[in-house]
Enzyme design. Structure first.
Site, PDB file in Angstrom:
ATOM      1  N   GLU A   1       0.863  -1.178   0.000  1.00 47.47           N
ATOM      2  CA  GLU A   1       0.000   0.000   0.000  1.00 47.47           C
ATOM      3  C   GLU A   1       0.897   1.223   0.000  1.00 47.47           C
ATOM      4  OE1 GLU A   1      -2.694  -0.081   3.496  1.00 47.47           O
ATOM      5  OE2 GLU A   1      -2.325  -2.224   3.365  1.00 47.47           O
TER       6      GLU A   1
ATOM      7  N   LYS B   1       2.032   4.749   1.629  1.00 49.86           N
ATOM      8  CA  LYS B   1       2.020   5.293   2.986  1.00 49.86           C
ATOM      9  C   LYS B   1       1.528   6.736   2.889  1.00 49.86           C
ATOM     10  CE  LYS B   1       4.822   5.258   7.168  1.00 49.86           C
ATOM     11  NZ  LYS B   1       4.924   6.647   7.581  1.00 49.86           N
TER      12      LYS B   1
ATOM     13  N   ASP C   1       0.507  10.353   3.883  1.00 48.86           N
ATOM     14  CA  ASP C   1       1.173  11.240   4.822  1.00 48.86           C
ATOM     15  C   ASP C   1       0.157  12.184   5.473  1.00 48.86           C
ATOM     16  OD1 ASP C   1       3.341  12.066   6.166  1.00 48.86           O
ATOM     17  OD2 ASP C   1       4.196  13.272   4.557  1.00 48.86           O
TER      18      ASP C   1
ATOM     19  N   TYR D   1      -6.624   1.922   6.086  1.00 51.86           N
ATOM     20  CA  TYR D   1      -5.628   0.905   5.751  1.00 51.86           C
ATOM     21  C   TYR D   1      -5.605  -0.305   6.675  1.00 51.86           C
ATOM     22  CZ  TYR D   1      -3.104   3.674   9.231  1.00 51.86           C
ATOM     23  OH  TYR D   1      -2.760   4.361  10.364  1.00 51.86           O
TER      24      TYR D   1
ATOM     25  N   LYS E   1      10.570   3.984   3.018  1.00 53.34           N
ATOM     26  CA  LYS E   1      10.470   5.432   2.798  1.00 53.34           C
ATOM     27  C   LYS E   1      11.017   5.816   1.427  1.00 53.34           C
ATOM     28  CE  LYS E   1       8.887   6.831   6.825  1.00 53.34           C
ATOM     29  NZ  LYS E   1       8.949   7.820   7.826  1.00 53.34           N
TER      30      LYS E   1
ATOM     31  N   CYS F   1      13.709  47.634  -0.534  1.00 50.97           N
ATOM     32  CA  CYS F   1      12.506  47.043  -1.114  1.00 50.97           C
ATOM     33  C   CYS F   1      12.560  47.128  -2.638  1.00 50.97           C
ATOM     34  CB  CYS F   1      11.277  47.772  -0.594  1.00 50.97           C
ATOM     35  SG  CYS F   1       9.753  47.235  -1.379  1.00 50.97           S
TER      36      CYS F   1
ATOM     37  N   CYS G   1       9.719  49.816  -3.635  1.00 48.90           N
ATOM     38  CA  CYS G   1       9.709  51.240  -3.289  1.00 48.90           C
ATOM     39  C   CYS G   1      11.056  51.741  -2.793  1.00 48.90           C
ATOM     40  CB  CYS G   1       8.636  51.511  -2.242  1.00 48.90           C
ATOM     41  SG  CYS G   1       9.069  50.836  -0.632  1.00 48.90           S
TER      42      CYS G   1
ATOM     43  N   CYS H   1       9.379  45.283   4.376  1.00 50.27           N
ATOM     44  CA  CYS H   1       9.471  46.658   3.913  1.00 50.27           C
ATOM     45  C   CYS H   1       8.606  47.482   4.860  1.00 50.27           C
ATOM     46  CB  CYS H   1       8.956  46.770   2.480  1.00 50.27           C
ATOM     47  SG  CYS H   1       8.629  48.485   2.035  1.00 50.27           S
TER      48      CYS H   1
ATOM     49  N   CYS I   1       4.548  51.983  -0.004  1.00 51.06           N
ATOM     50  CA  CYS I   1       4.993  50.911  -0.887  1.00 51.06           C
ATOM     51  C   CYS I   1       3.797  50.447  -1.735  1.00 51.06           C
ATOM     52  CB  CYS I   1       5.521  49.769  -0.021  1.00 51.06           C
ATOM     53  SG  CYS I   1       6.262  48.431  -0.945  1.00 51.06           S
TER      54      CYS I   1
HETATM   55  P1  AMP Z   1       5.458   6.146  11.581  1.00 52.66           P
HETATM   56  O1  AMP Z   1       4.579   7.249  12.102  1.00 52.66           O
HETATM   57  O2  AMP Z   1       6.548   6.636  10.705  1.00 52.66           O
HETATM   58  O3  AMP Z   1       5.855   5.180  12.644  1.00 52.66           O
HETATM   59  O4  AMP Z   1       4.540   5.338  10.563  1.00 52.66           O
HETATM   60  C1  AMP Z   1       3.397   4.692  11.021  1.00 52.66           C
HETATM   61  C2  AMP Z   1       2.213   5.439  10.558  1.00 52.66           C
HETATM   62  O5  AMP Z   1       2.066   5.410   9.150  1.00 52.66           O
HETATM   63  C3  AMP Z   1       0.951   4.809  11.054  1.00 52.66           C
HETATM   64  O6  AMP Z   1       0.641   5.234  12.340  1.00 52.66           O
HETATM   65  C4  AMP Z   1      -0.051   5.280  10.067  1.00 52.66           C
HETATM   66  O7  AMP Z   1      -0.686   6.438  10.571  1.00 52.66           O
HETATM   67  C5  AMP Z   1       0.738   5.698   8.849  1.00 52.66           C
HETATM   68  N1  AMP Z   1       0.302   5.022   7.605  1.00 52.66           N
HETATM   69  C6  AMP Z   1       0.066   5.674   6.447  1.00 52.66           C
HETATM   70  N2  AMP Z   1      -0.310   4.844   5.487  1.00 52.66           N
HETATM   71  C7  AMP Z   1      -0.338   3.613   6.022  1.00 52.66           C
HETATM   72  C8  AMP Z   1      -0.676   2.321   5.515  1.00 52.66           C
HETATM   73  N3  AMP Z   1      -1.032   2.127   4.236  1.00 52.66           N
HETATM   74  N4  AMP Z   1      -0.599   1.280   6.367  1.00 52.66           N
HETATM   75  C9  AMP Z   1      -0.223   1.466   7.658  1.00 52.66           C
HETATM   76  N5  AMP Z   1       0.108   2.649   8.192  1.00 52.66           N
HETATM   77  C10 AMP Z   1       0.059   3.725   7.391  1.00 52.66           C
HETATM   78 ZN    ZN Z   2       8.324  48.623  -0.300  1.00 55.46          ZN
END
Ligand code: AMP
Ligand code: ZN
Length: 667
Positions: free
Chosen positions: A113, A115, A117, A224, A311, A405, A408, A423, A429
């Protein structure tokens, strides 16, 4: 007939639930937004008229509005672990070896899957209804943010399948890139610093006190992991497919891999393809697919043995820095921009990179002519992360940050604690002058019809306006002769400006463009100080005593009021009739009598509509909650209040009062 109404309400709720699912989860709406809004409005009215049929999981509850001062801490039934990280194929091969040994077999399938963010969330459903949403916290316990999560449209409030006793699922709350960009554009327009990245903004959103504010943010929820004592399906992949059927948003980019080599292929594919996704990802997660094998592998003290994160390395490239230019913002903040020799990075051509401020240029010793390393980590604007010193030209000279600036020519200043140079020529300005007027007329401020950013620039260039007070002196015959203007447009402009005198004080306060006084802060200050005079006479101590007003805002307000130019502008605005205090009508109701008290309102009232009663409680400093708990101080009961509310209040010893008794409390 009440039973008919009940049926009608139920039917609308179900219909809206399905449309919501089609739109936000399947991305496949079957009715227009307008039709949806009409149905929602219809339901709202029916619910308003029939408060005894209140349902916390009704589609109407997604607009938010509840305020949470302190989020309740909840212990997770099942701990929320972190993930082990890996950064290379070797790391993954090591992991494979470890688990093969533990399982005593090399017959292992994996699910891959992305990850996502964002911020992790645990959702609990009972009887197919969402009952709780809790943040990860420290993994053992997190914060109950249910009211905020309910406003996220892709989170099902009710599952597609009925009669599911209990169900727990985990996912990530994310802020898609285009929504993030739009939010930042609005912030910049309001003179606020932009948010640094979608992840922090998403996790910050979960802890906002005002759920209506959360509702306005374009958050999304990607799931997930299904948490269960007994495995619902034999594999992780099938479990996610099942969850998808229940109504959850499970991204399509999931694959079962039969070997670690196939996992490598998945990584290879998504390493660049991820930049096509509408949200940020920072890696992939590999999980053992068989749940039986997962159970056998179990957990270390920190993370599951059956999963590992890989990562992504940020996409990097190198190119030549041709020029550093400087932008002036509405508040005078200077932002340096790197103009690069175009370079291909993760599928897009990069020509510009943010340099943020003088410190960054100095720290990395970035010079024009340098070959620089550019990184695109999923952020919208790429950044420069270093200089290839081996390629530095011999005649290279260190960058001298501008001292004046670009707009101006005023000497720039940088106060202690400021990340950027400013500025200081606030009133001379050009960019700052037009920027301030553009902000004043903008939709969220005075919302002046007929005027746009370009017209402001034109009026300024022609010498007709120098500040926002000048707008009120504009005459039609001054505007008509201007480029692209005609009688009709001139009329509209003048009319729009006159109409802005009806805009309430809190918006005017925002429109004034005091640094750090955004929409929400303006509302708070307006409510507390009630008039511009009170606000401008307030001391530092008085300012910081207001909820959520910190040193930075207080200082900025004081700076503003110490400036004679501002005082003159405000006197002029007053003379034109702009609202610079809360109106009489609002003023009559505002007290702090109910401070610290929490009310639940239920039933139908004769003296108030339900919303007016809630507003009255808030106007008097009290808090309104939607459900009764130990923390409720009073239940205001109207006609036809649901019996369960009464029983609950009685069992918790919460006093039940009538609206008349309520009125006595505030009189
Ligand atoms: P970390 O915070 O770096 O320890 O990574 C773990 C976190 O990744 C988990 O707590 C999830 O919130 C997040 N995460 C994002 N996507 C996934 C996924 N597909 N499966 C599991 N965890 C995920
Ligand atoms: Zn200015």
């Amino acid at each position: 007939m009440p039973s008919n109404i009940e049926q009608k309400i139920e039917q609308l709720r179900e219909e809206l639930r399905v449309h919501n699912y089609n739109y936000y989860v399947l991305d496949n709406p079957t009715i227009s937004d307008y039709e949806f809004d009409v149905k929602l409005k219809e339901l709202e009215i029916l619910e308003e008229e029939n408060p005894h049929l209140f349902d916390p999981n009704s589609p109407t509850q997604r607009v938010g509005g509840q305020i949470t001062k302190n989020f309740e801490t909840v212990v997770h039934k099942n701990r929320m672990y972190s993930l082990d990280n890996s950064y290379s194929k070797e790391d993954l091969l090591d992991w494979e070896k470890r688990i093969q040994k533990l399982l005593g077999t090399d017959d292992i399938n994996y699910t891959c899957e992305l990850k996502y963010d964002g911020a992790s969330i645990n959702l609990t459903y009972e009887d197919s209804k969402l009952v709780r949403a809790v943040t990860r916290g420290d993994g053992f316990q997190g914060d109950d943010v249910t009211t905020n999560i309910k406003t996220i449209k892709s989170v099902p409030l009710i599952l597609n399948e009925k009669n599911i006793d209990s169900f727990e699922i985990r996912g990530e709350i994310i802020l898609p890139l285009d929504g993030f960009k739009k939010m930042n554009e609005e912030r910049i327009e309001a003179g606020e610093d932009p948010y640094s990245n979608p992840r922090n903004t998403a996790s910050g959103s979960l802890k906002l006190q005002d759920s209506a504010e959360v509702a306005r943010r374009p958050l999304d929820c990607l799931l997930y992991h299904v948490v269960s004592d007994k495995n619902i399906k034999p594999t992780h992949f099938e479990t996610l497919e099942y969850a998808r059927k229940l109504g959850f948003k499970i991204p399509k980019a999931i694959e079962v891999c039969n070997s670690i080599e196939e996992v490598f292929d998945f990584i290879e594919k998504w390493n660049t393809k991820r930049f096509e996704l509408p949200y940020e990802t920072d890696g992939i997660v590999v999980k053992v697919n068989s749940l039986e094998q997962q159970d056998e592998l179990g957990y270390t003290a920190k993370s599951p043995r059956w999963a590992i994160a890989y990562k992504f390395k940020a996409a990097q490239g190198s190119t030549v820095l041709n020029e550093i230019t400087y932008q002036v913002g509405r508040t005078g903040a200077i932002t340096p921009v790197a103009n690069l020799e175009p370079v291909q990075l993760a599928g897009t051509i990069v020509k510009r990179a943010s340099l943020h401020n003088a410190d960054q240029i100095e720290k990395l010793d970035i010079r024009v002519g340098d070959t620089v390393f550019v990184e695109k980590g999923g952020e919208i604007i790429p950044k420069i992360v270093g200089v290839d010193l081996s390629k530095r030209p011999l005649n290279s000279i260190p960058t001298e940050y501008i001292t004046r600036c670009p707009d101006c020519d005023t000497l720039l200043v940088r106060n202690e604690g400021d990340a950027k140079h400013y500025c200081p020529n606030e009133y001379g300005c050009p960019t700052q002058i037009t920027g301030r007027i553009q902000h004043y007329i903008s939709r969220k401020a005075m919302d002046i019809d007929g005027l746009g950013a370009e017209t402001i620039e034109l009026l300024f260039k022609e010498g007709l306006i120098h500040n926002y007070a000048d707008l009120y002196e504009l005459k039609e015959d001054q505007i008509i002769p201007l480029e692209r203007m005609a009688e009709k447009s001139a009329q509209n402009i003048v009319l729009g400006i006159q109409k802005s005198k009806e805009i309430p004080f809190e918006k005017v306060l925002f429109a004034l463009g005091i640094r750090y006084v955004g929409e929400t802060v303006a509302k708070k200050l307006a409510k507390h100080f009630k008039s511009i005079d009170n606000l401008l006479n307030a001391t530092f101590e008085q300012l910081i005593s207001v909820d959520e007003i910190g040193d930075k805002i207080a200082e900025s307000v004081i700076n503003f009021s110490n400036n004679l130019v501002n005082i003159q502008l405000i006197e002029r605005l007053k003379s034109y009739g702009v609202q610079l205090e809360i109106s009489e009508k609002d003023l009559q109701h505002l007290t702090n009598i109910l401070q610290g008290k929490t009310f639940v309102v239920s039933g139908v009232f004769t003296e108030f509509s339900r919303n007016d009663l809630k507003k009255s409680i808030e106007d008097n400093g009290g808090k309104v909650a939607s459900s009764i708990s130990k923390k409720t101080d009073y239940l205001v009961a109207g006609d036809k209040m649901g019996p369960s509310k009464r029983t609950k209040a009685e069992s918790l010893g919460v006093p039940i009062i009538s609206e008349i008794e309520y009125l006595k409390m505030i009189s």
